[in-house]
Design an enzyme around this catalytic site. Structure first.
Site, mmCIF file in Angstrom:
data_model
loop_
_atom_site.group_PDB
_atom_site.id
_atom_site.type_symbol
_atom_site.label_atom_id
_atom_site.label_comp_id
_atom_site.label_asym_id
_atom_site.label_seq_id
_atom_site.Cartn_x
_atom_site.Cartn_y
_atom_site.Cartn_z
ATOM 1 N N LYS A 79 -2.544 0.053 -1.283
ATOM 2 C CA LYS A 79 -1.378 -0.554 -1.947
ATOM 3 C C LYS A 79 -0.277 0.493 -1.938
ATOM 4 O O LYS A 79 -0.427 1.563 -2.532
ATOM 5 C CB LYS A 79 -1.748 -0.981 -3.363
ATOM 6 C CG LYS A 79 -0.588 -1.646 -4.080
ATOM 7 C CD LYS A 79 -1.076 -2.493 -5.245
ATOM 8 C CE LYS A 79 0.061 -3.082 -6.053
ATOM 9 N NZ LYS A 79 0.774 -2.099 -6.869
ATOM 10 N N PRO A 93 -2.977 -5.138 -9.723
ATOM 11 C CA PRO A 93 -3.619 -4.249 -10.699
ATOM 12 C C PRO A 93 -2.553 -3.722 -11.654
ATOM 13 O O PRO A 93 -1.486 -3.300 -11.209
ATOM 14 C CB PRO A 93 -4.178 -3.116 -9.823
ATOM 15 C CG PRO A 93 -3.312 -3.094 -8.605
ATOM 16 C CD PRO A 93 -2.840 -4.510 -8.399
ATOM 17 N N ASN A 142 4.640 -7.908 -2.503
ATOM 18 C CA ASN A 142 4.628 -7.796 -3.967
ATOM 19 C C ASN A 142 5.986 -7.311 -4.491
ATOM 20 O O ASN A 142 6.634 -6.477 -3.883
ATOM 21 C CB ASN A 142 3.503 -6.806 -4.353
ATOM 22 C CG ASN A 142 3.563 -6.336 -5.793
ATOM 23 O OD1 ASN A 142 3.714 -5.140 -6.049
ATOM 24 N ND2 ASN A 142 3.447 -7.232 -6.740
ATOM 25 N N GLY A 143 6.347 -7.875 -5.628
ATOM 26 C CA GLY A 143 7.528 -7.382 -6.319
ATOM 27 C C GLY A 143 8.465 -8.468 -6.788
ATOM 28 O O GLY A 143 9.009 -9.232 -5.993
ATOM 29 N N ASP A 144 8.584 -8.593 -8.109
ATOM 30 C CA ASP A 144 9.560 -9.476 -8.757
ATOM 31 C C ASP A 144 9.300 -10.961 -8.533
ATOM 32 O O ASP A 144 10.243 -11.755 -8.604
ATOM 33 C CB ASP A 144 10.990 -9.154 -8.287
ATOM 34 C CG ASP A 144 11.364 -7.695 -8.517
ATOM 35 O OD1 ASP A 144 10.776 -7.079 -9.416
ATOM 36 O OD2 ASP A 144 12.234 -7.183 -7.789
ATOM 37 N N ARG A 162 3.821 -8.414 -13.211
ATOM 38 C CA ARG A 162 4.374 -8.634 -14.546
ATOM 39 C C ARG A 162 4.532 -10.107 -14.887
ATOM 40 O O ARG A 162 4.472 -10.477 -16.060
ATOM 41 C CB ARG A 162 5.703 -7.874 -14.677
ATOM 42 C CG ARG A 162 5.483 -6.356 -14.724
ATOM 43 C CD ARG A 162 6.762 -5.606 -14.463
ATOM 44 N NE ARG A 162 7.265 -5.841 -13.102
ATOM 45 C CZ ARG A 162 8.428 -5.404 -12.642
ATOM 46 N NH1 ARG A 162 9.212 -4.709 -13.426
ATOM 47 N NH2 ARG A 162 8.798 -5.641 -11.396
ATOM 48 N N CYS A 172 1.616 4.706 -6.865
ATOM 49 C CA CYS A 172 1.870 4.951 -8.283
ATOM 50 C C CYS A 172 2.943 6.032 -8.465
ATOM 51 O O CYS A 172 2.835 7.123 -7.907
ATOM 52 C CB CYS A 172 0.576 5.370 -8.989
ATOM 53 S SG CYS A 172 0.859 5.682 -10.738
ATOM 54 N N GLN A 190 -9.802 -0.247 -7.223
ATOM 55 C CA GLN A 190 -8.718 0.636 -6.770
ATOM 56 C C GLN A 190 -8.963 2.084 -7.177
ATOM 57 O O GLN A 190 -9.147 2.392 -8.353
ATOM 58 C CB GLN A 190 -7.364 0.196 -7.330
ATOM 59 C CG GLN A 190 -6.244 1.023 -6.700
ATOM 60 C CD GLN A 190 -4.866 0.729 -7.254
ATOM 61 O OE1 GLN A 190 -4.587 0.991 -8.407
ATOM 62 N NE2 GLN A 190 -4.005 0.180 -6.417
HETATM 63 C C1 FMN Z 1 1.939 -1.775 -16.790
HETATM 64 C C2 FMN Z 1 1.749 -1.656 -15.299
HETATM 65 C C3 FMN Z 1 0.625 -1.008 -14.814
HETATM 66 C C4 FMN Z 1 0.443 -0.879 -13.424
HETATM 67 N N1 FMN Z 1 -0.694 -0.275 -12.952
HETATM 68 C C5 FMN Z 1 -0.919 -0.236 -11.619
HETATM 69 C C6 FMN Z 1 -2.145 0.285 -11.092
HETATM 70 O O1 FMN Z 1 -3.051 0.693 -11.826
HETATM 71 N N2 FMN Z 1 -2.282 0.307 -9.738
HETATM 72 C C7 FMN Z 1 -1.309 -0.153 -8.895
HETATM 73 O O2 FMN Z 1 -1.482 -0.119 -7.670
HETATM 74 N N3 FMN Z 1 -0.167 -0.666 -9.358
HETATM 75 C C8 FMN Z 1 0.049 -0.733 -10.682
HETATM 76 N N4 FMN Z 1 1.199 -1.300 -11.156
HETATM 77 C C9 FMN Z 1 2.173 -1.890 -10.204
HETATM 78 C C10 FMN Z 1 1.907 -3.392 -10.019
HETATM 79 O O3 FMN Z 1 0.644 -3.600 -9.418
HETATM 80 C C11 FMN Z 1 2.995 -4.050 -9.134
HETATM 81 O O4 FMN Z 1 2.995 -3.416 -7.881
HETATM 82 C C12 FMN Z 1 4.382 -3.948 -9.729
HETATM 83 O O5 FMN Z 1 4.374 -4.277 -11.107
HETATM 84 C C13 FMN Z 1 5.384 -4.862 -8.996
HETATM 85 O O6 FMN Z 1 4.965 -6.202 -9.051
HETATM 86 P P1 FMN Z 1 5.636 -7.262 -10.097
HETATM 87 O O7 FMN Z 1 7.122 -7.194 -9.899
HETATM 88 O O8 FMN Z 1 5.052 -8.583 -9.741
HETATM 89 O O9 FMN Z 1 5.256 -6.792 -11.475
HETATM 90 C C14 FMN Z 1 1.411 -1.408 -12.525
HETATM 91 C C15 FMN Z 1 2.531 -2.071 -13.046
HETATM 92 C C16 FMN Z 1 2.713 -2.208 -14.410
HETATM 93 C C17 FMN Z 1 3.933 -2.946 -14.921
#
Ligand code: FMN
Length: 329
Positions: free
Chosen positions: A148, A23, A208-210, A233, A109, A77
């Site tokens: 989450k 999300p 999750n992450g990177d 991302r 968050c 969520q």
């Molecule tokens: C612009 C943005 C908005 C996000 N909004 C939410 C959200 O609404 N709920 C949530 O649980 N995580 C949110 N996240 C976190 C992502 O779901 C994810 O956990 C985080 O970006 C790490 O994963 P990645 O490295 O693959 O980006 C957000 C991240 C970004 C960059």
């Protein structure tokens, strides 16, 4: 290749391949999710919705919940700090005409306006409250309940204990972003701790992450013991990620990166749908964020970004995406 990944099983859901979209507030709206689905994304989650805001009837929250029938399986969520309010919101959400498959709680968050209310990542500091939220949700939900989380507020040392406490409270699925709240997005996602959680919990854990490439997604799945991998991302401007994953899983071969032509054709389709969904003015503003990601990595990206950001006419932007970009490169 296929034998290294198994479907992620959750209640009656079988999620294949076990790679899902994260999300992302402001990005993973129904319009973008539909595009991700068309590229093979098997599971999505809505942007976070305030439980209190929803109960008070905020238009914005209802808009986040709307989705097309093909946008399934889909988690909704919620964020909030009060177990009773979150449970009331979840009960009411299950009566909506829009159907969901999982109720997810945001416990990660880092935004101050969320944590200052005791919600989001602040719940990582309060195990009894986090457990009370899961129990309250289990009491009203016919759907699986997920959370989450991040690894902790500022110390990952109690991450396994927190995860186990949620499991004891009845959680069905856990998603773990491998950073603490105080880290924000700095440093690297700590996959050793994610793995420790996955190996200790009897329920499915999504790491999750990177994760930025299909190879990395598969490597993390194999090495972490997680049941699934969530990508955030890495999907922005890049719904092609899922085609790459599917191809990689089936043949072990990585398909070539999409050409700029292909990218612009998907961006144009995304743009048309956003204008249809939100109207000209808002659609244009929403899409500026996405277009910056579609342009990324190509020579002339900053010039293109400037060009579309200057345009107030959706027709003109569409023209640039359909053919005008060639002159800008
Ligand atoms: C612009 C943005 C908005 C996000 N909004 C939410 C959200 O609404 N709920 C949530 O649980 N995580 C949110 N996240 C976190 C992502 O779901 C994810 O956990 C985080 O970006 C790490 O994963 P990645 O490295 O693959 O980006 C957000 C991240 C970004 C960059």
């Amino acid at each position: 290749m296929k034998d290294i990944a198994r479907p992620l099983l959750l209640g009656h859901l079988s999620i294949w391949p076990p790679f899902v979209s994260a999300p992302m507030a402001g990005y993973t709206d129904g319009v973008f999710r539909e595009i991700l689905r068309e590229f093979g994304c098997p599971y999505c989650c809505t942007e976070m919705v305030s439980a209190k805001g929803f109960l008070l009837g905020g238009d914005n929250t209802l808009e986040i919940l709307e989705h097309s029938p093909s946008d399934r399986p889909l988690a909704v969520q919620l964020f909030g700090e009060d177990p009773e309010i979150i449970a009331r919101a979840a009960a009411k959400i299950q009566e909506l005409e829009y159907k969901f498959d999982v109720i997810d709680v945001n416990m990660g968050c880092p935004a101050r306006k969320i944590t200052s209310q005791g919600a989001g990542g602040a719940l990582l500091k309060d195990i009894p409250r986090a457990q009370a939220i899961v129990r309250a949700l289990k009491g009203v939900s016919a759907l699986p309940v997920s959370a989450k989380i991040r690894l902790g507020w500022d110390d990952p040392g109690r991450a396994v204990e927190f995860a186990e406490a949620l499991y004891d409270a009845g959680l069905d699925l856990l998603v773990v972003h491998g950073r603490t709240v105080s880290q924000g997005y700095s440093g690297r996602s700590d996959w050793d701790t994610i793995s420790e959680i996955a190996r200790n919990l009897p329920i499915p854990v999504i790491g999750n992450g990177d994760v930025l490439s299909p190879e990395e997604a598969l490597f993390r799945l194999k090495s972490s013991g997680c049941s699934g991998i969530m990508i955030g991302r890495g999907l922005l401007g890049n719904p092609f990620f899922f085609t790459g994953l599917t191809r990689f899983l089936e043949s072990g071969e990585r398909p070539p990166a999409p050409s700029f032509d292909e990218k612009m054709s998907v961006a144009a389709e995304h743009f048309r749908r956003a204008i249809k969904r939100y109207g000209e003015r808002r659609g244009l503003l929403e899409m500026r964020k996405h277009l910056a990601f579609y342009f990324k990595g190509f020579r002339g990206a900053s010039r293109l970004r400037e060009l579309v950001n200057r345009e107030d006419s959706p027709e003109r932007v569409l023209e640039i995406l359909e053919k005008g970009w060639r002159d800008a490169l």
